[in-house]
Design an enzyme around this catalytic site. Sequence first.
Site, short mmCIF file in Angstrom:
data_model
loop_
_atom_site.label_atom_id
_atom_site.label_comp_id
_atom_site.label_asym_id
_atom_site.label_seq_id
_atom_site.Cartn_x
_atom_site.Cartn_y
_atom_site.Cartn_z
N VAL A 171 4.12 0.71 2.32
CA VAL A 171 4.13 -0.46 3.20
C VAL A 171 4.50 -1.68 2.37
O VAL A 171 3.95 -1.89 1.28
CB VAL A 171 2.76 -0.68 3.87
CG1 VAL A 171 2.79 -1.89 4.77
CG2 VAL A 171 2.35 0.55 4.66
N GLY A 227 0.82 -1.20 0.00
CA GLY A 227 0.00 0.00 0.00
C GLY A 227 0.85 1.25 0.00
O GLY A 227 2.07 1.18 0.11
N GLN A 228 0.17 2.40 -0.13
CA GLN A 228 0.87 3.68 -0.21
C GLN A 228 0.05 4.71 0.53
O GLN A 228 -1.16 4.79 0.38
CB GLN A 228 1.03 4.12 -1.67
CG GLN A 228 1.72 5.46 -1.86
CD GLN A 228 3.23 5.38 -1.65
OE1 GLN A 228 3.84 4.38 -1.98
NE2 GLN A 228 3.80 6.42 -1.07
N PHE A 240 2.62 9.05 4.31
CA PHE A 240 3.89 8.83 5.00
C PHE A 240 4.91 8.13 4.12
O PHE A 240 6.12 8.24 4.31
CB PHE A 240 3.66 7.97 6.25
CG PHE A 240 2.99 6.68 5.92
CD1 PHE A 240 3.72 5.59 5.47
CD2 PHE A 240 1.62 6.55 6.00
CE1 PHE A 240 3.11 4.42 5.11
CE2 PHE A 240 1.00 5.37 5.66
CZ PHE A 240 1.75 4.30 5.21
N GLY A 241 4.45 7.34 3.16
CA GLY A 241 5.33 6.50 2.37
C GLY A 241 4.64 5.20 2.00
O GLY A 241 3.43 5.17 1.83
N LYS A 246 6.43 -0.45 7.35
CA LYS A 246 6.01 0.89 6.95
C LYS A 246 7.27 1.74 6.82
O LYS A 246 7.96 2.01 7.80
CB LYS A 246 5.07 1.51 7.98
CG LYS A 246 4.60 2.92 7.62
CD LYS A 246 3.93 3.63 8.78
CE LYS A 246 2.52 3.15 9.00
NZ LYS A 246 1.79 4.00 9.97
N ASP A 268 -9.15 8.31 13.06
CA ASP A 268 -9.22 7.92 11.64
C ASP A 268 -9.75 6.49 11.49
O ASP A 268 -9.20 5.67 10.77
CB ASP A 268 -7.85 8.04 10.98
CG ASP A 268 -7.95 8.17 9.45
OD1 ASP A 268 -9.04 8.51 8.96
OD2 ASP A 268 -6.95 7.94 8.77
#
Length: 840
Positions: free
Chosen positions: A538, A531-532, A535-536, A552, A649
């Site tokens: 995974v 995933g994206q 933060f950057g 991460k 969240d």
Amino acid sequence: MCMAWTGNLIDIQKFSEGGTDLNIRLAYTKLGDTITTSQPIKDPEAIESAGKMFQLGFFSPVNSTYRYVGIWYSNISASTPVLWVANRNKPINDSSGMMTISEDGNLVVLNGQREVLWSSNVSIGFNQSTAQLTDDGNLVLKAGPNGNLEWQSFQQPTDTYLPKMRLSANARTGNKTLLMSWRSSSDPSVGNFSAGVNPLGIPEFFIWYNGHPFWRSGPWGGQNFTGKPGMSTSVYLSGFTPQDEGDGTFTLSSIQDPAFRLTYVLTSHGKLTEQYWDYGKGGWKYDWEAPSIECDIYGKCGSFGSCDEHNSPICRCLKGFVPKNQDEWKKGIWTSGCVRMTSLQCDRIKNGSEVGKEDGFMKLEMMKVPTFAEYWSYPSSEQECKDECLRNCSCVGYSYYNGFGCMAWTGNLIDIQKFSEGGTDLNIRLAYTELVADNKRNMKVIISMSVIVGAIAMFICVFFSWKWMATHRERKLTSEETLSFKTREAQETVFDGNLPENVREVKLEPLFKLQILETATNNFDISKKLGQGGFGAVYRGKLPDGQEIAVKRLSKTSGQGLEEFMNEVAVISKLQHRNLVRLLGCCVEGEEMMLVYEYMPNKSLDAFLFDSLRKGQLDWERRFDIINGICRGLLYLHRDSRLRIIHRDLKPSNILLDHELNPKISDFGLARISGGNEVNTTRVVGTFGFMSPEYLMEGRFSEKSDVFSFGVLLLEIVSGRKNAHFYSNEHALSLIGFAWKLWNEGDIAALVDPAISDPCVEVEIFRCIHIGLLCVQELAKDRPAVSTIISMLNSEIVDLPTPKKPAFVERQTSLGTEATTQSQKINSINNVTISDLKGR
């Protein structure tokens, strides 16, 4: 106790009293392939086409006792879909139904009282006619001595397109032959979605939601639809061709052999799926579906906006254009679209201003071109197409598609999408000054890049020299000291208010070496990427001892990611609970900062909940366990942990599922430590559609903010649909508003996902909807605490209070808009950030 018999049944006796029920298995009685006045079919009889390809008979949908007349494939061992339904809007309540030929020669479906529930409804003129099921899957009605064709089921399809079927549309009369979706998997009545050919301009295939465009295929390019590059080649090999009938009618037809068993089904959720029978494996295979991503939703970015799923945010104005409504655009509401910054030459002439130099074109590659393209037959080359567009003051863009010719557009350009492969070139008309400014910007970029490349080369030389020297002296800071220093440095910006004493000095063990994580993730190979987020990225990895992990990795260019990283270190390192994702350690080495988690093989809840093929794995028992697990994780955060944490969240993509589909709350990058009271902030972060009103509007958050998010999440779990799917509702309702409307109308069953609809658990499902509405009430004081919610779920509190009107009853975002994480200063212009972690 269940008893069953195989073989012959011997010594059966009928009693006048006592005894037990005996159920005898019967096969369909097959009566050839024809229905006549003297030879009707009665439930459970059926007819079969001559080549044994199709059957027509009576059936009941899943989770329903109603009876319908339908057509399905014959001689398939696996569950076969129903391809056509006659009395779809008027079911039969029992097994007394019959299909026959009426006195006026029409084909009719009757119930036990001989009431006509469905009719072919044509004027035949003969009192004798015959209905026959063909090997194409077509039910045809013929009459007269010559057997004239009076009616056929292919003219009135339900939700399935079969080979040799013709979908037509007449631009003059407006008459269309359309696919019409089922209401749900257990209800074949006409649903919200329809699909067919749009004859305006170059023919395209459309899906409509209650008459409004929902998805389109892109214009026909001579061999394929240009706006769906992922379509299986079988689509084109099957011989799909739009044909101009000469009277304003366009027809989409196919010559595919019906024996191939290829179908296109319009689901009740508005997805068009291609599926075919795999003779080798003995099962149905699904090749593709549309829409499949958020950018596929029609008009996602409005006029002159382009959608790219790989961008964040996904919508951007075309060069030379700016958002029409800046405030809405910053909030992730893009449907108002974009407007031109500099007028075109023709417009300048009309306005009497200085004309200047001639307009030009900006080329966009690999695009889904806008809707309502016009076909210009006379330009025989791309240059002629361009010149003709320049001469026409109404032309705002053109595309020359090899093998097809010149396409042009006038008016607003709507539904543009950027592809990673396929598509076609789109040329946008811009004023000369815009093109010059763009060239100047490009030149500046080239000069800047040359300077940067030179600086990088010099840096590399300096770096290796420094590294050689560094090997001969001790490092002044260990990894642990670096982490401690960065934690102290970030503390004042990460937390709202004073820091609790037990968070002042964070030391996380173990510390992983960078080399270990590089090996585990195959040097962070793209194939390992899960995933994206802002933060950057995974990545999935495997440690030397075989343990699977999720890494991460903080992006070096992400300022938001640094803050989230330090926040997550400070928060989650203090938390341990079976319904929270477990942090295994971290890596701080040079500029690299990474967090290492346990790997969740089933990714996130949304990967199941909103996938039409996978959601069936989440029956009600499993969903209820997930709801309970999320609640217990929240209770730990709010009450039972050493720190009181507000997540801020909570949404399906942040609920990870382990190998047994147990839920674990993840992504604590936006979490905040609270002393138990309401906290004020000037920086609002979270996801639209899940943020409570007091937090979104005033920056006040508390445990009740998480309760609001949980309420929305609970309604999504029960309904099986995203918030955004309701934004296109004709009443402009949010998911919350839709649930509230059904609650007041006493029709809350309409909210329930058909995949879990079951009378045995109906009371428990309705109770969960009731709890969800209590959680999303407008005032925080009216919402129950998490401990109370758990008691409500487990019926420890029997009588639930009546919910008050929820917040955000009207929709908050545009058609099909996915939730977007926002960051905003109260009473100031919003700044958009992204914190969307995909399932790990």
